[in-house]
Design a protein around this motif. Structure first.
Motif, PDB file in Angstrom:
ATOM      1  N   ALA A  94       0.816  -1.224   0.000  1.00  0.00           N
ATOM      2  CA  ALA A  94       0.000   0.000   0.000  1.00  0.00           C
ATOM      3  C   ALA A  94       0.846   1.269   0.000  1.00  0.00           C
ATOM      4  O   ALA A  94       0.549   2.211  -0.744  1.00  0.00           O
ATOM      5  CB  ALA A  94      -0.960  -0.008   1.182  1.00  0.00           C
ATOM      6  N   ASP A  95       1.903   1.314   0.799  1.00  0.00           N
ATOM      7  CA  ASP A  95       2.750   2.517   0.823  1.00  0.00           C
ATOM      8  C   ASP A  95       3.417   2.751  -0.530  1.00  0.00           C
ATOM      9  O   ASP A  95       3.477   3.886  -1.012  1.00  0.00           O
ATOM     10  CB  ASP A  95       3.813   2.415   1.920  1.00  0.00           C
ATOM     11  N   GLN A  96       3.913   1.690  -1.151  1.00  0.00           N
ATOM     12  CA  GLN A  96       4.540   1.827  -2.464  1.00  0.00           C
ATOM     13  C   GLN A  96       3.529   2.264  -3.522  1.00  0.00           C
ATOM     14  O   GLN A  96       3.841   3.082  -4.393  1.00  0.00           O
ATOM     15  CB  GLN A  96       5.174   0.501  -2.892  1.00  0.00           C
ATOM     16  N   LEU A  97       2.314   1.751  -3.429  1.00  0.00           N
ATOM     17  CA  LEU A  97       1.268   2.134  -4.375  1.00  0.00           C
ATOM     18  C   LEU A  97       0.908   3.605  -4.219  1.00  0.00           C
ATOM     19  O   LEU A  97       0.720   4.315  -5.205  1.00  0.00           O
ATOM     20  CB  LEU A  97       0.024   1.274  -4.175  1.00  0.00           C
ATOM     21  N   THR A  98       0.836   4.052  -2.989  1.00  0.00           N
ATOM     22  CA  THR A  98       0.515   5.455  -2.733  1.00  0.00           C
ATOM     23  C   THR A  98       1.588   6.362  -3.312  1.00  0.00           C
ATOM     24  O   THR A  98       1.277   7.364  -3.960  1.00  0.00           O
ATOM     25  CB  THR A  98       0.361   5.704  -1.219  1.00  0.00           C
ATOM     26  N   ARG A  99       2.843   6.001  -3.120  1.00  0.00           N
ATOM     27  CA  ARG A  99       3.944   6.823  -3.646  1.00  0.00           C
ATOM     28  C   ARG A  99       4.001   6.794  -5.174  1.00  0.00           C
ATOM     29  O   ARG A  99       4.417   7.759  -5.806  1.00  0.00           O
ATOM     30  CB  ARG A  99       5.275   6.360  -3.062  1.00  0.00           C
ATOM     31  N   ALA A 100       3.615   5.681  -5.781  1.00  0.00           N
ATOM     32  CA  ALA A 100       3.742   5.519  -7.223  1.00  0.00           C
ATOM     33  C   ALA A 100       2.529   5.994  -8.026  1.00  0.00           C
ATOM     34  O   ALA A 100       2.546   5.971  -9.238  1.00  0.00           O
ATOM     35  CB  ALA A 100       3.988   4.040  -7.548  1.00  0.00           C
ATOM     36  N   THR A 101       1.488   6.439  -7.346  1.00  0.00           N
ATOM     37  CA  THR A 101       0.265   6.846  -8.042  1.00  0.00           C
ATOM     38  C   THR A 101      -0.197   8.203  -7.551  1.00  0.00           C
ATOM     39  O   THR A 101       0.342   8.761  -6.600  1.00  0.00           O
ATOM     40  CB  THR A 101      -0.871   5.845  -7.823  1.00  0.00           C
ATOM     41  N   GLU A 102      -1.236   8.685  -8.176  1.00  0.00           N
ATOM     42  CA  GLU A 102      -1.840   9.951  -7.753  1.00  0.00           C
ATOM     43  C   GLU A 102      -2.776   9.778  -6.559  1.00  0.00           C
ATOM     44  O   GLU A 102      -3.249  10.739  -5.996  1.00  0.00           O
ATOM     45  CB  GLU A 102      -2.607  10.566  -8.921  1.00  0.00           C
ATOM     46  N   TRP A 103      -3.043   8.528  -6.175  1.00  0.00           N
ATOM     47  CA  TRP A 103      -3.971   8.268  -5.075  1.00  0.00           C
ATOM     48  C   TRP A 103      -3.335   8.672  -3.759  1.00  0.00           C
ATOM     49  O   TRP A 103      -2.183   8.417  -3.517  1.00  0.00           O
ATOM     50  CB  TRP A 103      -4.348   6.789  -5.032  1.00  0.00           C
ATOM     51  N   LYS A 104      -4.120   9.277  -2.927  1.00  0.00           N
ATOM     52  CA  LYS A 104      -3.634   9.683  -1.615  1.00  0.00           C
ATOM     53  C   LYS A 104      -3.569   8.498  -0.665  1.00  0.00           C
ATOM     54  O   LYS A 104      -2.769   8.456   0.229  1.00  0.00           O
ATOM     55  CB  LYS A 104      -4.506  10.796  -1.064  1.00  0.00           C
ATOM     56  N   SER A 105      -4.455   7.553  -0.852  1.00  0.00           N
ATOM     57  CA  SER A 105      -4.400   6.350  -0.011  1.00  0.00           C
ATOM     58  C   SER A 105      -5.131   5.217  -0.726  1.00  0.00           C
ATOM     59  O   SER A 105      -5.978   5.443  -1.573  1.00  0.00           O
ATOM     60  CB  SER A 105      -5.036   6.604   1.361  1.00  0.00           C
TER      61      SER A 105
END
Length: 107
Positions: A94-105
């Protein structure tokens, strides 16, 4: 003519077991306090079962699933207010996805 506002859309990044995605959607529908079909949430489900094995990656025995989880076609087509991931092991990223996308969470 009045402009009709669309309620927020829920994005579902699923298919990493397909039955987990189906189970999540069934529970969402059953627990939504809608009096008619029109009372349900707009939902976009991206069921992509070809994401590399999350458990193998966590054990250091396979490739990271993060690139497949943040593919442009998913992140660009959704336009969702939030994203649910009905996959237990995908939450480890989840943390990597948040950093790699425009999604805040991610949930």
């Amino acid at each position: 003519m009045a402009v009709r506002r669309m309620p927020p859309t829920l994005g579902v990044l699923g298919g990493m077991g397909p039955l987990a995605t189906a189970d999540f959607y069934r529970k969402l529908v059953e627990r939504t306090p809608a009096r008619a079909d029109q009372g349900h949430l707009p939902v976009l489900i991206w069921a992509y079962p070809h994401v590399p094995d999350r458990s193998a990656a966590l054990l250091g025995e396979g490739p990271s699933p993060v690139p497949a989880l943040v593919e442009d076609r998913w992140s660009q087509c959704v336009g969702a207010a939030c994203v649910a991931i009905p996959c237990n092991t995908a939450h480890a990223y989840a943390d990597q996805l948040t950093r790699a996308t425009e999604w805040k969470s991610w949930t």
